[in-house]
Scaffold this active site. Sequence first.
Site, PDB file in Angstrom:
ATOM      1  N   ASP A 301       0.838  -1.200   0.000  1.00 48.25           N
ATOM      2  CA  ASP A 301       0.000   0.000   0.000  1.00 48.25           C
ATOM      3  C   ASP A 301       0.863   1.237   0.000  1.00 48.25           C
ATOM      4  OD1 ASP A 301      -3.102  -0.608   0.441  1.00 48.25           O
ATOM      5  OD2 ASP A 301      -1.907  -2.192   1.326  1.00 48.25           O
ATOM      6  N   ASN A 311       2.134  -2.844   4.162  1.00 48.72           N
ATOM      7  CA  ASN A 311       1.253  -3.737   3.401  1.00 48.72           C
ATOM      8  C   ASN A 311       0.301  -4.431   4.368  1.00 48.72           C
ATOM      9  OD1 ASN A 311       0.514  -4.906   0.832  1.00 48.72           O
ATOM     10  ND2 ASN A 311       1.404  -6.819   1.537  1.00 48.72           N
TER      11      ASN A 311
END
Length: 416
Positions: A301, A311
Amino acid sequence: MTNVVTCFLRHRTAVLLGRRSDAVGTYTGRWAGISGYVEGDPADAERDARREVREETGRTDATLVRAGDPVDIEDDGREWTVHPFLFEVDSREVTPNEEIAVHEWVSPPAIRERETVPGLWAVYAAVAPTVETVASDDTHGAAWISVRALEVLRDRAAVADDEAAVASVARALRDARPSMAAVANRVNRVMSGGDRTPGTVRDRAAAAAEAALDADVAAAVTAAERCGVSVVTLSQSGTVRAALDRARPAVLIGESRPAREGTDVAASLADAELDVTLTTEAALPAELAARAPDSVLVGADAVLADGSVVNKVGTRGLALAAAREDVPVYVVAAAAKVRPDEAVHGETGDTAALYDGAAPVSVANPIFDRTPADLVTGVVTERGVLDTEGIRAVAAEHRERAEWDGGLEGAGTVSG
Protein backbone atom coordinates in the site's frame (compact mmCIF):
# COMPACT_ATOMS: atom_id res chain seq x y z
CA MET A 1 -42.88 6.36 -14.88
CA THR A 2 -41.39 3.84 -17.30
CA ASN A 3 -38.54 1.89 -15.70
CA VAL A 4 -35.44 1.22 -17.79
CA VAL A 5 -31.89 0.07 -17.14
CA THR A 6 -28.74 1.74 -18.46
CA CYS A 7 -25.50 -0.19 -18.17
CA PHE A 8 -21.97 1.13 -18.62
CA LEU A 9 -19.31 -1.43 -19.47
CA ARG A 10 -15.86 -0.29 -18.38
CA HIS A 11 -12.55 -1.59 -19.69
CA ARG A 12 -9.48 0.04 -18.15
CA THR A 13 -10.72 3.66 -17.99
CA ALA A 14 -13.08 3.74 -20.99
CA VAL A 15 -16.80 2.97 -21.15
CA LEU A 16 -18.82 1.54 -24.02
CA LEU A 17 -21.30 3.79 -25.83
CA GLY A 18 -23.60 2.70 -28.64
CA ARG A 19 -25.50 4.78 -31.17
CA ARG A 20 -29.08 3.59 -31.24
CA SER A 21 -30.21 2.09 -34.55
CA ASP A 22 -33.49 2.23 -36.44
CA ALA A 23 -34.42 -1.04 -34.73
CA VAL A 24 -35.20 0.76 -31.46
CA GLY A 25 -38.40 2.67 -30.83
CA THR A 26 -36.99 5.71 -29.03
CA TYR A 27 -34.10 8.16 -29.50
CA THR A 28 -32.90 6.67 -32.76
CA GLY A 29 -29.44 7.89 -33.72
CA ARG A 30 -28.50 9.04 -30.22
CA TRP A 31 -25.65 7.68 -28.13
CA ALA A 32 -26.45 5.64 -25.02
CA GLY A 33 -25.18 2.99 -22.69
CA ILE A 34 -26.54 -0.53 -22.91
CA SER A 35 -30.23 0.08 -22.27
CA GLY A 36 -33.57 -1.65 -22.13
CA TYR A 37 -36.89 -1.85 -20.34
CA VAL A 38 -37.32 -3.32 -16.88
CA GLU A 39 -39.60 -6.26 -17.51
CA GLY A 40 -40.11 -7.35 -13.93
CA ASP A 41 -39.95 -5.85 -10.46
CA PRO A 42 -37.83 -2.65 -10.55
CA ALA A 43 -36.29 -3.76 -7.26
CA ASP A 44 -34.70 -6.61 -9.24
CA ALA A 45 -33.48 -4.45 -12.13
CA GLU A 46 -30.05 -6.08 -12.04
CA ARG A 47 -31.55 -9.13 -13.74
CA ASP A 48 -32.76 -6.92 -16.61
CA ALA A 49 -29.37 -5.18 -16.72
CA ARG A 50 -27.53 -8.46 -17.15
CA ARG A 51 -29.99 -9.56 -19.82
CA GLU A 52 -29.44 -6.35 -21.80
CA VAL A 53 -25.66 -6.66 -21.55
CA ARG A 54 -25.83 -10.21 -22.78
CA GLU A 55 -28.24 -9.46 -25.64
CA GLU A 56 -26.70 -6.19 -26.86
CA THR A 57 -22.98 -6.99 -26.46
CA GLY A 58 -22.72 -10.77 -26.27
CA ARG A 59 -20.79 -10.50 -22.99
CA THR A 60 -21.70 -12.98 -20.26
CA ASP A 61 -18.64 -12.36 -18.08
CA ALA A 62 -19.16 -8.74 -17.01
CA THR A 63 -18.50 -8.12 -13.31
CA LEU A 64 -20.86 -5.79 -11.49
CA VAL A 65 -18.96 -2.89 -9.93
CA ARG A 66 -21.80 -0.72 -8.75
CA ALA A 67 -25.58 -0.30 -8.99
CA GLY A 68 -26.60 3.33 -8.61
CA ASP A 69 -29.72 4.90 -7.21
CA PRO A 70 -32.48 5.31 -9.82
CA VAL A 71 -32.41 8.57 -11.78
CA ASP A 72 -35.68 10.22 -12.85
CA ILE A 73 -35.55 11.78 -16.30
CA GLU A 74 -38.19 14.00 -17.90
CA ASP A 75 -38.01 14.71 -21.63
CA ASP A 76 -40.65 16.18 -23.92
CA GLY A 77 -43.53 14.95 -21.82
CA ARG A 78 -42.01 11.54 -21.17
CA GLU A 79 -40.93 10.36 -17.75
CA TRP A 80 -38.32 7.66 -17.22
CA THR A 81 -36.88 6.04 -14.13
CA VAL A 82 -33.40 4.90 -15.11
CA HIS A 83 -31.65 2.21 -13.06
CA PRO A 84 -27.88 2.67 -13.60
CA PHE A 85 -25.28 -0.10 -13.50
CA LEU A 86 -21.50 -0.16 -13.96
CA PHE A 87 -19.84 -3.39 -15.07
CA GLU A 88 -16.17 -4.25 -15.56
CA VAL A 89 -14.94 -6.35 -18.49
CA ASP A 90 -11.46 -7.66 -19.24
CA SER A 91 -11.42 -6.79 -22.94
CA ARG A 92 -13.18 -4.58 -25.48
CA GLU A 93 -14.52 -7.46 -27.52
CA VAL A 94 -18.27 -7.06 -28.01
CA THR A 95 -20.81 -8.41 -30.49
CA PRO A 96 -23.47 -5.71 -30.82
CA ASN A 97 -26.98 -6.74 -31.82
CA GLU A 98 -29.29 -4.94 -34.23
CA GLU A 99 -30.17 -2.25 -31.68
CA ILE A 100 -26.68 -0.70 -31.87
CA ALA A 101 -25.67 0.92 -35.17
CA VAL A 102 -22.15 1.93 -34.07
CA HIS A 103 -20.25 1.39 -30.85
CA GLU A 104 -17.19 3.10 -29.36
CA TRP A 105 -15.10 2.87 -26.21
CA VAL A 106 -14.66 6.42 -24.92
CA SER A 107 -13.43 8.35 -21.92
CA PRO A 108 -16.62 9.13 -19.95
CA PRO A 109 -16.40 12.95 -20.29
CA ALA A 110 -17.01 12.40 -24.01
CA ILE A 111 -20.63 11.75 -23.03
CA ARG A 112 -21.01 15.50 -22.52
CA GLU A 113 -19.81 16.20 -26.06
CA ARG A 114 -22.24 13.90 -27.91
CA GLU A 115 -25.91 13.85 -28.77
CA THR A 116 -27.09 11.32 -26.24
CA VAL A 117 -30.33 10.03 -24.82
CA PRO A 118 -31.63 12.44 -22.15
CA GLY A 119 -29.73 12.56 -18.87
CA LEU A 120 -26.97 10.12 -19.84
CA TRP A 121 -24.28 12.05 -17.96
CA ALA A 122 -26.40 12.14 -14.79
CA VAL A 123 -26.98 8.40 -15.12
CA TYR A 124 -23.25 7.77 -15.52
CA ALA A 125 -22.52 9.99 -12.51
CA ALA A 126 -24.78 7.76 -10.41
CA VAL A 127 -22.34 4.85 -10.81
CA ALA A 128 -19.06 6.68 -11.45
CA PRO A 129 -16.32 6.56 -8.80
CA THR A 130 -16.44 9.39 -6.27
CA VAL A 131 -14.26 10.75 -3.49
CA GLU A 132 -16.46 8.79 -1.10
CA THR A 133 -16.02 5.46 -2.91
CA VAL A 134 -12.26 6.02 -3.08
CA ALA A 135 -12.21 6.67 0.67
CA SER A 136 -14.40 3.72 1.65
CA ASP A 137 -13.25 0.95 -0.70
CA ASP A 138 -12.06 -1.94 1.48
CA THR A 139 -12.08 -4.55 -1.27
CA HIS A 140 -9.50 -3.45 -3.84
CA GLY A 141 -5.78 -2.75 -3.62
CA ALA A 142 -4.06 0.62 -3.72
CA ALA A 143 -3.21 0.44 -7.44
CA TRP A 144 -6.84 -0.10 -8.44
CA ILE A 145 -8.12 2.57 -6.05
CA SER A 146 -5.57 5.12 -7.28
CA VAL A 147 -6.80 4.69 -10.86
CA ARG A 148 -10.35 5.25 -9.68
CA ALA A 149 -9.16 8.43 -7.92
CA LEU A 150 -7.75 9.69 -11.20
CA GLU A 151 -11.09 8.94 -12.85
CA VAL A 152 -12.83 11.05 -10.22
CA LEU A 153 -10.43 13.91 -10.91
CA ARG A 154 -10.98 13.52 -14.66
CA ASP A 155 -14.77 13.48 -14.37
CA ARG A 156 -15.03 16.34 -11.90
CA ALA A 157 -12.62 18.48 -13.91
CA ALA A 158 -14.91 17.93 -16.89
CA VAL A 159 -17.70 19.82 -15.09
CA ALA A 160 -15.62 22.24 -13.01
CA ASP A 161 -16.12 25.99 -13.44
CA ASP A 162 -12.60 27.03 -12.59
CA GLU A 163 -9.16 26.03 -11.37
CA ALA A 164 -10.10 26.39 -7.71
CA ALA A 165 -12.89 23.83 -8.10
CA VAL A 166 -10.46 21.34 -9.62
CA ALA A 167 -7.99 21.94 -6.80
CA SER A 168 -10.70 21.33 -4.21
CA VAL A 169 -11.49 17.91 -5.66
CA ALA A 170 -7.78 17.10 -5.96
CA ARG A 171 -7.20 17.93 -2.29
CA ALA A 172 -10.11 15.72 -1.23
CA LEU A 173 -8.74 12.83 -3.28
CA ARG A 174 -5.18 13.39 -2.09
CA ASP A 175 -6.36 13.10 1.52
CA ALA A 176 -8.93 10.31 1.00
CA ARG A 177 -6.58 7.37 1.67
CA PRO A 178 -3.52 8.46 3.65
CA SER A 179 -2.35 4.84 3.93
CA MET A 180 -2.24 4.43 0.14
CA ALA A 181 0.61 6.50 -1.24
CA ALA A 182 -0.32 5.90 -4.89
CA VAL A 183 -3.56 7.85 -4.51
CA ALA A 184 -1.87 11.07 -3.39
CA ASN A 185 1.17 10.65 -5.64
CA ARG A 186 -0.86 10.12 -8.78
CA VAL A 187 -3.17 13.03 -8.03
CA ASN A 188 -0.15 15.24 -7.26
CA ARG A 189 1.47 14.23 -10.53
CA VAL A 190 -1.56 15.50 -12.46
CA MET A 191 -1.79 18.72 -10.47
CA SER A 192 1.91 19.56 -10.45
CA GLY A 193 1.90 20.85 -14.03
CA GLY A 194 1.81 24.60 -14.48
CA ASP A 195 -1.61 24.69 -16.18
CA ARG A 196 -4.40 23.56 -13.85
CA THR A 197 -7.38 24.74 -15.85
CA PRO A 198 -10.28 22.24 -15.85
CA GLY A 199 -9.81 21.07 -19.43
CA THR A 200 -6.10 20.50 -19.00
CA VAL A 201 -6.55 18.60 -15.73
CA ARG A 202 -9.30 16.49 -17.29
CA ASP A 203 -6.99 15.42 -20.09
CA ARG A 204 -3.95 14.93 -17.84
CA ALA A 205 -5.95 12.84 -15.37
CA ALA A 206 -7.27 10.65 -18.20
CA ALA A 207 -3.75 10.11 -19.53
CA ALA A 208 -2.38 9.50 -16.02
CA ALA A 209 -4.98 6.82 -15.32
CA GLU A 210 -3.99 4.94 -18.47
CA ALA A 211 -0.29 5.38 -17.63
CA ALA A 212 -0.93 4.04 -14.13
CA LEU A 213 -2.44 0.87 -15.54
CA ASP A 214 0.54 0.49 -17.88
CA ALA A 215 2.94 0.97 -14.95
CA ASP A 216 1.27 -1.81 -13.00
CA VAL A 217 1.50 -4.13 -15.99
CA ALA A 218 5.20 -3.34 -16.45
CA ALA A 219 5.90 -4.01 -12.76
CA ALA A 220 4.04 -7.31 -13.00
CA VAL A 221 6.09 -8.39 -16.03
CA THR A 222 9.34 -7.73 -14.16
CA ALA A 223 8.04 -9.48 -11.04
CA ALA A 224 7.05 -12.56 -13.04
CA GLU A 225 10.72 -13.04 -13.93
CA ARG A 226 11.54 -13.45 -10.23
CA CYS A 227 8.80 -15.85 -9.20
CA GLY A 228 10.55 -19.13 -9.85
CA VAL A 229 8.44 -22.29 -9.76
CA SER A 230 6.93 -21.68 -6.30
CA VAL A 231 5.79 -18.49 -4.61
CA VAL A 232 4.37 -17.46 -1.24
CA THR A 233 2.05 -14.46 -1.00
CA LEU A 234 -0.84 -13.06 0.99
CA SER A 235 -3.79 -10.71 0.68
CA GLN A 236 -4.96 -9.23 -2.62
CA SER A 237 -2.75 -7.26 -4.99
CA GLY A 238 -3.75 -6.80 -8.60
CA THR A 239 -0.12 -6.38 -9.63
CA VAL A 240 0.95 -9.54 -7.80
CA ARG A 241 -1.97 -11.39 -9.36
CA ALA A 242 -0.89 -10.26 -12.83
CA ALA A 243 2.65 -11.50 -12.14
CA LEU A 244 1.36 -14.88 -10.98
CA ASP A 245 -0.89 -15.19 -14.02
CA ARG A 246 2.14 -14.60 -16.22
CA ALA A 247 4.65 -16.82 -14.40
CA ARG A 248 2.19 -19.55 -13.32
CA PRO A 249 4.14 -20.87 -10.31
CA ALA A 250 2.78 -23.03 -7.54
CA VAL A 251 1.30 -20.62 -4.99
CA LEU A 252 1.00 -20.74 -1.21
CA ILE A 253 -1.27 -17.91 -0.09
CA GLY A 254 -2.46 -16.63 3.27
CA GLU A 255 -6.17 -15.99 3.67
CA SER A 256 -5.61 -12.49 5.12
CA ARG A 257 -7.96 -12.19 8.04
CA PRO A 258 -10.22 -10.53 8.97
CA ALA A 259 -11.53 -9.69 5.48
CA ARG A 260 -10.08 -12.95 4.06
CA GLU A 261 -9.48 -11.43 0.64
CA GLY A 262 -6.72 -13.97 0.10
CA THR A 263 -9.40 -16.66 -0.04
CA ASP A 264 -10.99 -15.07 -3.09
CA VAL A 265 -7.58 -14.73 -4.75
CA ALA A 266 -6.82 -18.39 -4.06
CA ALA A 267 -10.09 -19.48 -5.65
CA SER A 268 -9.49 -17.25 -8.65
CA LEU A 269 -5.96 -18.59 -9.17
CA ALA A 270 -7.20 -22.16 -8.86
CA ASP A 271 -9.91 -21.44 -11.44
CA ALA A 272 -7.08 -20.26 -13.70
CA GLU A 273 -5.51 -23.74 -13.22
CA LEU A 274 -2.59 -22.74 -10.99
CA ASP A 275 -1.46 -25.08 -8.22
CA VAL A 276 -2.72 -23.22 -5.13
CA THR A 277 -2.60 -23.91 -1.39
CA LEU A 278 -4.53 -21.66 0.99
CA THR A 279 -3.53 -21.29 4.63
CA THR A 280 -3.72 -18.85 7.52
CA GLU A 281 -1.18 -16.10 8.22
CA ALA A 282 -0.35 -17.89 11.48
CA ALA A 283 0.64 -21.01 9.52
CA LEU A 284 2.52 -19.21 6.74
CA PRO A 285 5.98 -19.23 8.43
CA ALA A 286 5.87 -22.97 9.10
CA GLU A 287 4.45 -23.76 5.68
CA LEU A 288 7.12 -21.61 4.03
CA ALA A 289 9.86 -23.47 5.90
CA ALA A 290 8.42 -26.83 4.91
CA ARG A 291 8.00 -25.97 1.23
CA ALA A 292 11.25 -24.03 0.53
CA PRO A 293 9.69 -21.74 -2.10
CA ASP A 294 11.70 -19.80 -4.65
CA SER A 295 10.37 -16.42 -3.61
CA VAL A 296 7.94 -14.39 -1.57
CA LEU A 297 5.94 -11.94 -3.66
CA VAL A 298 3.73 -9.31 -1.99
CA GLY A 299 2.14 -6.02 -2.91
CA ALA A 300 2.34 -2.74 -1.01
CA ASP A 301 0.00 0.00 0.00
CA ALA A 302 3.03 2.22 0.48
CA VAL A 303 6.81 2.01 0.22
CA LEU A 304 8.33 4.49 2.65
CA ALA A 305 11.22 6.75 1.73
CA ASP A 306 13.60 4.64 3.84
CA GLY A 307 12.72 1.49 1.87
CA SER A 308 10.42 -0.09 4.43
CA VAL A 309 7.06 -1.39 3.22
CA VAL A 310 3.52 -0.91 4.50
CA ASN A 311 1.25 -3.74 3.40
CA LYS A 312 -1.53 -5.98 4.66
CA VAL A 313 -0.93 -7.19 8.20
CA GLY A 314 1.02 -10.44 8.18
CA THR A 315 3.58 -9.21 5.67
CA ARG A 316 6.17 -8.48 8.36
CA GLY A 317 5.87 -11.95 9.86
CA LEU A 318 6.10 -13.53 6.43
CA ALA A 319 9.22 -11.51 5.60
CA LEU A 320 10.85 -12.52 8.89
CA ALA A 321 10.14 -16.17 8.16
CA ALA A 322 11.55 -15.78 4.65
CA ALA A 323 14.74 -14.23 6.03
CA ARG A 324 15.12 -17.18 8.41
CA GLU A 325 14.84 -19.60 5.48
CA ASP A 326 16.91 -17.48 3.08
CA VAL A 327 14.01 -16.93 0.66
CA PRO A 328 14.08 -13.63 -1.27
CA VAL A 329 11.23 -11.19 -0.63
CA TYR A 330 10.08 -9.05 -3.54
CA VAL A 331 7.59 -6.23 -3.16
CA VAL A 332 5.68 -5.53 -6.38
CA ALA A 333 4.58 -1.91 -6.59
CA ALA A 334 4.52 0.86 -9.16
CA ALA A 335 6.85 3.73 -8.33
CA ALA A 336 3.77 5.80 -7.46
CA LYS A 337 3.48 3.80 -4.25
CA VAL A 338 6.70 5.26 -2.85
CA ARG A 339 5.88 7.82 -0.17
CA PRO A 340 7.73 11.14 -0.13
CA ASP A 341 8.34 10.62 3.61
CA GLU A 342 8.48 7.88 6.23
CA ALA A 343 5.04 8.43 7.76
CA VAL A 344 2.88 5.38 8.43
CA HIS A 345 -0.87 5.95 8.13
CA GLY A 346 -2.55 2.84 9.47
CA GLU A 347 -6.14 1.71 9.15
CA THR A 348 -8.00 -0.35 11.73
CA GLY A 349 -10.54 -3.07 11.13
CA ASP A 350 -13.78 -3.61 13.00
CA THR A 351 -13.10 -4.72 16.58
CA ALA A 352 -16.15 -7.00 16.47
CA ALA A 353 -14.47 -9.01 13.75
CA LEU A 354 -12.09 -10.28 16.46
CA TYR A 355 -14.14 -10.07 19.63
CA ASP A 356 -17.72 -8.99 20.34
CA GLY A 357 -18.13 -10.40 23.82
CA ALA A 358 -18.84 -8.61 27.09
CA ALA A 359 -15.43 -9.04 28.74
CA PRO A 360 -13.23 -5.92 28.99
CA VAL A 361 -10.88 -7.05 26.21
CA SER A 362 -8.85 -4.51 24.29
CA VAL A 363 -8.74 -5.37 20.61
CA ALA A 364 -5.91 -4.59 18.21
CA ASN A 365 -7.05 -5.21 14.63
CA PRO A 366 -4.62 -3.34 12.37
CA ILE A 367 -5.10 -3.70 8.64
CA PHE A 368 -1.47 -2.93 7.74
CA ASP A 369 1.97 -3.54 9.18
CA ARG A 370 5.44 -2.19 8.41
CA THR A 371 8.20 -4.44 7.08
CA PRO A 372 11.74 -3.06 7.56
CA ALA A 373 13.83 -2.40 4.46
CA ASP A 374 16.47 -4.95 5.45
CA LEU A 375 13.89 -7.73 5.06
CA VAL A 376 13.07 -6.72 1.48
CA THR A 377 15.25 -8.06 -1.34
CA GLY A 378 13.95 -5.50 -3.83
CA VAL A 379 10.98 -3.37 -4.77
CA VAL A 380 9.85 -4.34 -8.27
CA THR A 381 8.50 -1.35 -10.21
CA GLU A 382 7.90 -0.31 -13.81
CA ARG A 383 11.40 1.24 -13.60
CA GLY A 384 13.00 -2.06 -12.63
CA VAL A 385 14.01 -3.44 -9.23
CA LEU A 386 14.76 -0.58 -6.83
CA ASP A 387 17.11 -0.75 -3.88
CA THR A 388 17.01 1.69 -0.97
CA GLU A 389 18.87 4.41 -2.87
CA GLY A 390 16.54 4.09 -5.83
CA ILE A 391 13.55 4.42 -3.51
CA ARG A 392 14.98 7.58 -1.95
CA ALA A 393 15.33 9.11 -5.43
CA VAL A 394 11.71 8.34 -6.28
CA ALA A 395 10.59 9.76 -2.93
CA ALA A 396 12.36 13.02 -3.76
CA GLU A 397 10.43 13.24 -7.04
CA HIS A 398 7.14 12.80 -5.19
CA ARG A 399 8.07 15.47 -2.63
CA GLU A 400 8.65 17.95 -5.42
CA ARG A 401 5.31 17.18 -7.07
CA ALA A 402 3.46 17.50 -3.75
CA GLU A 403 4.33 21.21 -3.66
CA TRP A 404 1.65 22.12 -6.25
CA ASP A 405 -0.86 23.13 -3.55
CA GLY A 406 1.08 26.10 -2.21
CA GLY A 407 -0.33 28.70 -4.61
CA LEU A 408 -4.05 27.99 -4.47
CA GLU A 409 -6.46 29.35 -1.92
CA GLY A 410 -10.15 28.65 -1.49
CA ALA A 411 -12.39 26.42 -3.52
CA GLY A 412 -14.50 27.03 -6.54
CA THR A 413 -17.66 25.28 -7.63
CA VAL A 414 -18.30 22.18 -9.66
CA SER A 415 -21.39 22.12 -11.85
CA GLY A 416 -23.09 19.49 -13.97
